[in-house]
Design a protein around this motif. Structure first.
Motif, PDB file in Angstrom:
ATOM      1  N   ALA A 173     147.014  95.424 -30.986  1.00  0.00           N
ATOM      2  CA  ALA A 173     147.148  94.192 -30.221  1.00  0.00           C
ATOM      3  C   ALA A 173     146.376  93.082 -30.922  1.00  0.00           C
ATOM      4  N   VAL A 174     146.953  91.882 -30.931  1.00  0.00           N
ATOM      5  CA  VAL A 174     146.337  90.726 -31.590  1.00  0.00           C
ATOM      6  C   VAL A 174     146.514  89.517 -30.685  1.00  0.00           C
ATOM      7  N   TYR A 175     145.493  88.672 -30.639  1.00  0.00           N
ATOM      8  CA  TYR A 175     145.554  87.467 -29.803  1.00  0.00           C
ATOM      9  C   TYR A 175     145.580  86.233 -30.684  1.00  0.00           C
ATOM     10  N   ASP A 176     146.572  85.375 -30.482  1.00  0.00           N
ATOM     11  CA  ASP A 176     146.748  84.191 -31.327  1.00  0.00           C
ATOM     12  C   ASP A 176     147.341  83.047 -30.514  1.00  0.00           C
ATOM     13  N   THR A 177     146.708  81.886 -30.571  1.00  0.00           N
ATOM     14  CA  THR A 177     147.243  80.706 -29.882  1.00  0.00           C
ATOM     15  C   THR A 177     147.408  79.517 -30.817  1.00  0.00           C
ATOM     16  N   ASP A 178     147.395  79.753 -32.127  1.00  0.00           N
ATOM     17  CA  ASP A 178     147.631  78.677 -33.074  1.00  0.00           C
ATOM     18  C   ASP A 178     148.976  78.029 -32.731  1.00  0.00           C
ATOM     19  N   PRO A 179     149.010  76.712 -32.466  1.00  0.00           N
ATOM     20  CA  PRO A 179     150.259  76.068 -32.042  1.00  0.00           C
ATOM     21  C   PRO A 179     151.365  76.097 -33.089  1.00  0.00           C
ATOM     22  N   HIS A 180     151.036  76.413 -34.331  1.00  0.00           N
ATOM     23  CA  HIS A 180     152.039  76.481 -35.387  1.00  0.00           C
ATOM     24  C   HIS A 180     152.741  77.834 -35.449  1.00  0.00           C
ATOM     25  N   ASP A 181     152.321  78.782 -34.595  1.00  0.00           N
ATOM     26  CA  ASP A 181     152.801  80.159 -34.717  1.00  0.00           C
ATOM     27  C   ASP A 181     153.827  80.559 -33.678  1.00  0.00           C
ATOM     28  N   GLY A 182     154.318  79.627 -32.905  1.00  0.00           N
ATOM     29  CA  GLY A 182     155.275  79.979 -31.868  1.00  0.00           C
ATOM     30  C   GLY A 182     154.583  80.201 -30.537  1.00  0.00           C
ATOM     31  N   THR A 183     155.175  81.029 -29.685  1.00  0.00           N
ATOM     32  CA  THR A 183     154.644  81.266 -28.345  1.00  0.00           C
ATOM     33  C   THR A 183     153.265  81.896 -28.426  1.00  0.00           C
ATOM     34  N   PRO A 184     152.260  81.287 -27.802  1.00  0.00           N
ATOM     35  CA  PRO A 184     150.898  81.810 -27.917  1.00  0.00           C
ATOM     36  C   PRO A 184     150.638  82.976 -26.977  1.00  0.00           C
ATOM     37  N   GLY A 185     149.657  83.786 -27.349  1.00  0.00           N
ATOM     38  CA  GLY A 185     149.229  84.875 -26.483  1.00  0.00           C
ATOM     39  C   GLY A 185     149.087  86.189 -27.232  1.00  0.00           C
ATOM     40  N   TRP A 186     149.183  87.282 -26.465  1.00  0.00           N
ATOM     41  CA  TRP A 186     149.030  88.626 -27.009  1.00  0.00           C
ATOM     42  C   TRP A 186     150.324  89.103 -27.644  1.00  0.00           C
ATOM     43  N   GLY A 187     150.187  89.780 -28.777  1.00  0.00           N
ATOM     44  CA  GLY A 187     151.322  90.397 -29.436  1.00  0.00           C
ATOM     45  C   GLY A 187     150.883  91.659 -30.152  1.00  0.00           C
ATOM     46  N   VAL A 188     151.842  92.336 -30.748  1.00  0.00           N
ATOM     47  CA  VAL A 188     151.561  93.527 -31.558  1.00  0.00           C
ATOM     48  C   VAL A 188     151.948  93.200 -32.989  1.00  0.00           C
ATOM     49  N   VAL A 189     150.996  93.380 -33.899  1.00  0.00           N
ATOM     50  CA  VAL A 189     151.179  92.964 -35.285  1.00  0.00           C
ATOM     51  C   VAL A 189     150.841  94.133 -36.206  1.00  0.00           C
ATOM     52  N   GLY A 190     151.556  94.242 -37.301  1.00  0.00           N
ATOM     53  CA  GLY A 190     151.283  95.284 -38.275  1.00  0.00           C
ATOM     54  C   GLY A 190     151.411  94.768 -39.688  1.00  0.00           C
TER      55      GLY A 190
END
Length: 419
Positions: A327-344
């Motif tokens: 799980a990764v948390y990201d709210t950078d406005p350049h990255d699309g919808t902000p919030g929690w996601g799963v990243v690999g």
């Protein structure tokens, strides 16, 4: 740097068949060009995945994070921290959290207090510190902020301002700092933001990280090796500091730098799942993990695999499959919808391994990956067998076999004894 002759390959070995010869021919074709961005190839996934960074133009690197597009869970603190405020139990985000990864790799939750893990990335992530605070609060990790001296963000010259423009690497940056936190909650984190993804600027940022006191440096990016590949090798060679780099997310083929540099610990990738075994977890090679035999960089004396006359990647590995990702948390406005996601991606594995070495507190043990190849390190690594990142007739170059193999290297952490 000379091109290693094809005649030096053991052509009778199944692994050095059509795939290896094709890769070598491709490398020769690159002999008149500087770093071309790696070409993404399809690998089998069970969930929709987006590569955070697209193909890079010549002279530039691309980040190697891959984000699940079917998982998004909104904003804010979850889990125990939220329950303490609201009085209601709240579920943790989807994806593995620090406790999962610490359990899977038998890591302590303390240690590394005197270590500084540097993350080198391209461009600014304006929300990096705030997002890190949410991640750490959600999982009950100690705060890591500028105010308490744990977190520091600088540009490629080492100054706190001016910071570079956003280069679209926000998810990559969030993943990197979260994975250091998961592996080593007590470590200090230094985020060095290069002006852009130009290879020279990223290399200069590594030098800056070391100058500012980093004990480990993680680089979750790469560019396909070719003529001029050694131009920045010296920037990734700092005895006393452990340098890590992702092996790539395009499977078996032409290696990427900086991972292929002999002074760098090249980090491959696995698919990690919980099971009923004595360990409680199982791993296979992730189909996207980068592996390859260098046609430009000579084989280090400590690397003994038989079918590759040059530097072979990877050396070691950890969970990288977006389907089994953190799980990764990201709210950078350049990255699309902000919030929690799963990243690999192997972008997850490199900063995690940097955190593991920081936990052990022996960065000077790793001027390169040679210590991992010592017989004494075997007990401290989970040997990964099963799965592949390409087609090579079952050979170790692209198939996870007992002992050393390209996709997973010598294995994954089994405690700290190997580190």
């Amino acid at each position: 740097m000379r091109l290693i002759s094809r005649s030096r390959f053991r052509l009778g070995a199944a692994a050095v068949g059509v795939a290896a010869l094709t890769a070598t021919a491709s490398m020769a074709a690159l002999s008149t060009t500087a770093y071309a961005g790696p070409t993404a190839v399809a690998h089998t996934v069970s969930s929709p995945v987006r590569q955070v960074c697209g193909a890079a133009k010549a002279g530039y690197d691309r980040c190697l994070a891959e984000v699940r597009t079917d998982v998004h869970e909104g904003l804010g603190v979850r889990g125990r921290a939220a329950a303490a405020v609201t009085g209601r139990a709240t579920a943790l985000p989807s994806g593995f959290g620090p406790a999962d990864l610490q359990a899977a790799y038998k890591l302590p939750s303390t240690g590394g207090t005197n270590q500084t893990v540097a993350i080198v990335d391209a461009g600014d992530d304006a929300t990096a510190e705030a997002d890190l605070a949410v991640y750490r609060s959600t999982y009950g990790l100690p705060a890591c902020t500028t105010a308490n001296g744990c977190f520091r963000k600088v540009n490629q010259t080492g100054a706190s301002a001016p910071l570079p423009k956003d280069q679209g690497w926000g998810i990559e940056i969030a993943l990197d700092v979260d994975m250091v936190s998961a592996a080593c909650p007590q470590c200090h984190i230094l985020l060095v933001e290069s002006d852009d993804a130009y290879s020279q600027n990223l290399a200069a940022s590594v030098d800056t990280a070391v100058r500012l006191g980093a004990t480990e440096v993680s680089n979750s990016y790469g560019a396909t090796e070719g003529n001029g590949v050694q131009a920045y090798a010296h920037d990734y060679a700092h005895p006393g500091v452990a340098i890590f780099a992702s092996s790539g997310d395009s499977g078996y083929g032409i290696p990427i730098v900086p991972a292929a540099y002999s002074s760098v610990i090249a980090v491959g990738g696995t698919s990690l799942t919980k099971d009923s075994s004595a360990r409680g977890w199982s791993e296979t090679a992730w189909g996207g993990a980068g592996s390859g035999c260098s046609a430009w960089i000579d084989k280090p004396t400590w690397q003994k695999d038989p079918d590759c006359p040059g530097r072979m990647t990877a050396d070691v590995s950890a969970d990288a499959d977006p389907n089994t990702g953190p799980a990764v948390y990201d709210t950078d406005p350049h990255d699309g919808t902000p919030g929690w996601g799963v990243v690999g991606g192997t972008s997850a594995a490199s900063p995690f391994l940097a955190g593991v070495v920081a936990q052990a507190g022996n960065p000077a043990k790793f001027p390169n990956a040679s210590a991992l190849y010592a017989p004494s390190a075997t007990a401290g690594l989970n040997d990964v067998a099963g799965g592949a990142d390409g087609s090579c007739a079952g050979d170790y170059l692209c198939t996870a076999v007992p002992g050393y193999d390209g996709p997973t290297g010598l294995g994954t952490p089994n405690g700290l004894s190997a580190f």
